[in-house]
Motif scaffolding. Sequence first.
Motif, PDB file in Angstrom:
ATOM      1  N   SER A  33     -51.969  -5.343  14.569  1.00  0.00           N
ATOM      2  CA  SER A  33     -53.102  -4.424  14.700  1.00  0.00           C
ATOM      3  C   SER A  33     -52.668  -3.120  15.374  1.00  0.00           C
ATOM      4  O   SER A  33     -53.205  -2.053  15.079  1.00  0.00           O
ATOM      5  CB  SER A  33     -54.230  -5.076  15.494  1.00  0.00           C
ATOM      6  OG  SER A  33     -53.781  -5.431  16.794  1.00  0.00           O
ATOM      7  N   THR A  34     -51.703  -3.196  16.248  1.00  0.00           N
ATOM      8  CA  THR A  34     -51.184  -2.000  16.909  1.00  0.00           C
ATOM      9  C   THR A  34     -50.448  -1.118  15.907  1.00  0.00           C
ATOM     10  O   THR A  34     -50.573   0.105  15.920  1.00  0.00           O
ATOM     11  CB  THR A  34     -50.236  -2.389  18.065  1.00  0.00           C
ATOM     12  OG1 THR A  34     -50.957  -3.200  18.986  1.00  0.00           O
ATOM     13  CG2 THR A  34     -49.683  -1.177  18.762  1.00  0.00           C
ATOM     14  N   HIS A  36     -50.958  -0.929  12.685  1.00  0.00           N
ATOM     15  CA  HIS A  36     -51.885  -0.322  11.722  1.00  0.00           C
ATOM     16  C   HIS A  36     -52.658   0.825  12.354  1.00  0.00           C
ATOM     17  O   HIS A  36     -53.031   1.768  11.660  1.00  0.00           O
ATOM     18  CB  HIS A  36     -52.831  -1.368  11.152  1.00  0.00           C
ATOM     19  CG  HIS A  36     -52.143  -2.301  10.221  1.00  0.00           C
ATOM     20  ND1 HIS A  36     -51.807  -1.965   8.935  1.00  0.00           N
ATOM     21  CD2 HIS A  36     -51.697  -3.564  10.400  1.00  0.00           C
ATOM     22  CE1 HIS A  36     -51.199  -2.972   8.348  1.00  0.00           C
ATOM     23  NE2 HIS A  36     -51.102  -3.955   9.216  1.00  0.00           N
ATOM     24  N   ALA A  37     -52.909   0.752  13.656  1.00  0.00           N
ATOM     25  CA  ALA A  37     -53.530   1.829  14.437  1.00  0.00           C
ATOM     26  C   ALA A  37     -54.802   2.371  13.809  1.00  0.00           C
ATOM     27  O   ALA A  37     -54.971   3.570  13.636  1.00  0.00           O
ATOM     28  CB  ALA A  37     -52.530   2.952  14.697  1.00  0.00           C
ATOM     29  N   LYS A  38     -55.703   1.478  13.469  1.00  0.00           N
ATOM     30  CA  LYS A  38     -56.984   1.892  12.886  1.00  0.00           C
ATOM     31  C   LYS A  38     -58.117   1.548  13.832  1.00  0.00           C
ATOM     32  O   LYS A  38     -58.119   0.496  14.465  1.00  0.00           O
ATOM     33  CB  LYS A  38     -57.224   1.184  11.555  1.00  0.00           C
ATOM     34  CG  LYS A  38     -56.235   1.527  10.480  1.00  0.00           C
ATOM     35  CD  LYS A  38     -56.864   2.409   9.474  1.00  0.00           C
ATOM     36  CE  LYS A  38     -55.841   2.693   8.394  1.00  0.00           C
ATOM     37  NZ  LYS A  38     -56.242   3.656   7.478  1.00  0.00           N
ATOM     38  N   THR A  39     -59.093   2.438  13.900  1.00  0.00           N
ATOM     39  CA  THR A  39     -60.313   2.150  14.644  1.00  0.00           C
ATOM     40  C   THR A  39     -61.235   1.336  13.737  1.00  0.00           C
ATOM     41  O   THR A  39     -61.017   1.287  12.520  1.00  0.00           O
ATOM     42  CB  THR A  39     -61.012   3.451  15.079  1.00  0.00           C
ATOM     43  OG1 THR A  39     -61.383   4.187  13.913  1.00  0.00           O
ATOM     44  CG2 THR A  39     -60.113   4.300  15.965  1.00  0.00           C
ATOM     45  N   PRO A  40     -62.268   0.702  14.286  1.00  0.00           N
ATOM     46  CA  PRO A  40     -63.184  -0.075  13.436  1.00  0.00           C
ATOM     47  C   PRO A  40     -63.797   0.721  12.288  1.00  0.00           C
ATOM     48  O   PRO A  40     -64.102   0.168  11.239  1.00  0.00           O
ATOM     49  CB  PRO A  40     -64.259  -0.552  14.413  1.00  0.00           C
ATOM     50  CG  PRO A  40     -63.556  -0.617  15.726  1.00  0.00           C
ATOM     51  CD  PRO A  40     -62.586   0.543  15.702  1.00  0.00           C
ATOM     52  N   ASP A  41     -63.962   2.027  12.469  1.00  0.00           N
ATOM     53  CA  ASP A  41     -64.535   2.835  11.387  1.00  0.00           C
ATOM     54  C   ASP A  41     -63.474   3.380  10.423  1.00  0.00           C
ATOM     55  O   ASP A  41     -63.762   4.180   9.551  1.00  0.00           O
ATOM     56  CB  ASP A  41     -65.391   3.965  11.946  1.00  0.00           C
ATOM     57  CG  ASP A  41     -64.601   4.958  12.776  1.00  0.00           C
ATOM     58  OD1 ASP A  41     -63.380   4.787  12.934  1.00  0.00           O
ATOM     59  OD2 ASP A  41     -65.220   5.910  13.294  1.00  0.00           O
ATOM     60  N   ARG A  43     -60.689   5.204  11.065  1.00  0.00           N
ATOM     61  CA  ARG A  43     -59.884   6.359  11.472  1.00  0.00           C
ATOM     62  C   ARG A  43     -58.628   5.896  12.191  1.00  0.00           C
ATOM     63  O   ARG A  43     -58.546   4.783  12.677  1.00  0.00           O
ATOM     64  CB  ARG A  43     -60.697   7.274  12.393  1.00  0.00           C
ATOM     65  CG  ARG A  43     -61.803   8.006  11.649  1.00  0.00           C
ATOM     66  CD  ARG A  43     -62.548   8.965  12.551  1.00  0.00           C
ATOM     67  NE  ARG A  43     -63.292   8.165  13.537  1.00  0.00           N
ATOM     68  CZ  ARG A  43     -63.464   8.507  14.806  1.00  0.00           C
ATOM     69  NH1 ARG A  43     -62.950   9.621  15.274  1.00  0.00           N
ATOM     70  NH2 ARG A  43     -64.155   7.733  15.622  1.00  0.00           N
ATOM     71  N   GLU A  44     -57.641   6.795  12.237  1.00  0.00           N
ATOM     72  CA  GLU A  44     -56.389   6.465  12.920  1.00  0.00           C
ATOM     73  C   GLU A  44     -56.563   6.673  14.421  1.00  0.00           C
ATOM     74  O   GLU A  44     -57.103   7.672  14.861  1.00  0.00           O
ATOM     75  CB  GLU A  44     -55.281   7.369  12.392  1.00  0.00           C
ATOM     76  CG  GLU A  44     -53.910   6.930  12.789  1.00  0.00           C
ATOM     77  CD  GLU A  44     -52.849   7.732  12.093  1.00  0.00           C
ATOM     78  OE1 GLU A  44     -52.404   8.735  12.669  1.00  0.00           O
ATOM     79  OE2 GLU A  44     -52.484   7.369  10.968  1.00  0.00           O
ATOM     80  N   ARG A  45     -56.107   5.699  15.194  1.00  0.00           N
ATOM     81  CA  ARG A  45     -56.227   5.833  16.647  1.00  0.00           C
ATOM     82  C   ARG A  45     -54.886   6.228  17.237  1.00  0.00           C
ATOM     83  O   ARG A  45     -53.845   6.083  16.610  1.00  0.00           O
ATOM     84  CB  ARG A  45     -56.760   4.556  17.287  1.00  0.00           C
ATOM     85  CG  ARG A  45     -55.858   3.369  17.175  1.00  0.00           C
ATOM     86  CD  ARG A  45     -56.488   2.162  17.879  1.00  0.00           C
ATOM     87  NE  ARG A  45     -55.786   0.947  17.560  1.00  0.00           N
ATOM     88  CZ  ARG A  45     -54.638   0.574  18.112  1.00  0.00           C
ATOM     89  NH1 ARG A  45     -54.057   1.323  19.003  1.00  0.00           N
ATOM     90  NH2 ARG A  45     -54.060  -0.545  17.756  1.00  0.00           N
ATOM     91  N   ASP A  46     -54.944   6.714  18.454  1.00  0.00           N
ATOM     92  CA  ASP A  46     -53.723   7.092  19.160  1.00  0.00           C
ATOM     93  C   ASP A  46     -52.941   5.844  19.553  1.00  0.00           C
ATOM     94  O   ASP A  46     -53.519   4.809  19.866  1.00  0.00           O
ATOM     95  CB  ASP A  46     -54.051   7.892  20.421  1.00  0.00           C
ATOM     96  CG  ASP A  46     -54.536   9.285  20.100  1.00  0.00           C
ATOM     97  OD1 ASP A  46     -54.156   9.807  19.039  1.00  0.00           O
ATOM     98  OD2 ASP A  46     -55.292   9.837  20.912  1.00  0.00           O
TER      99      ASP A  46
END
Length: 83
Positions: A33-34, A36-41, A43-46
Amino acid sequence: MQYPDSISQIKERAANIRLRMNHLADLAGVPPSTAHAKTPDGRERDVRSSTLRKLAEAQVQEELRLRDYLLTLHPIRNEETAA
């Protein structure tokens, strides 16, 4: 050696060598999951810089492994010695 500086660059380079992010995460020792770095919606997360460095180093190692493997199959010969 050129290291990627964002998760987007890592994903792009991984896709270019058909390296799945789950496998890259395993090589880097981080959760999938780290990587892939995706938020639940969606988008890409930091990603933390230390994690990004682990992913980048694992990716470069895989690129070098693949390069070395291909060079054993297809050695580059000097044109002067090939003639």
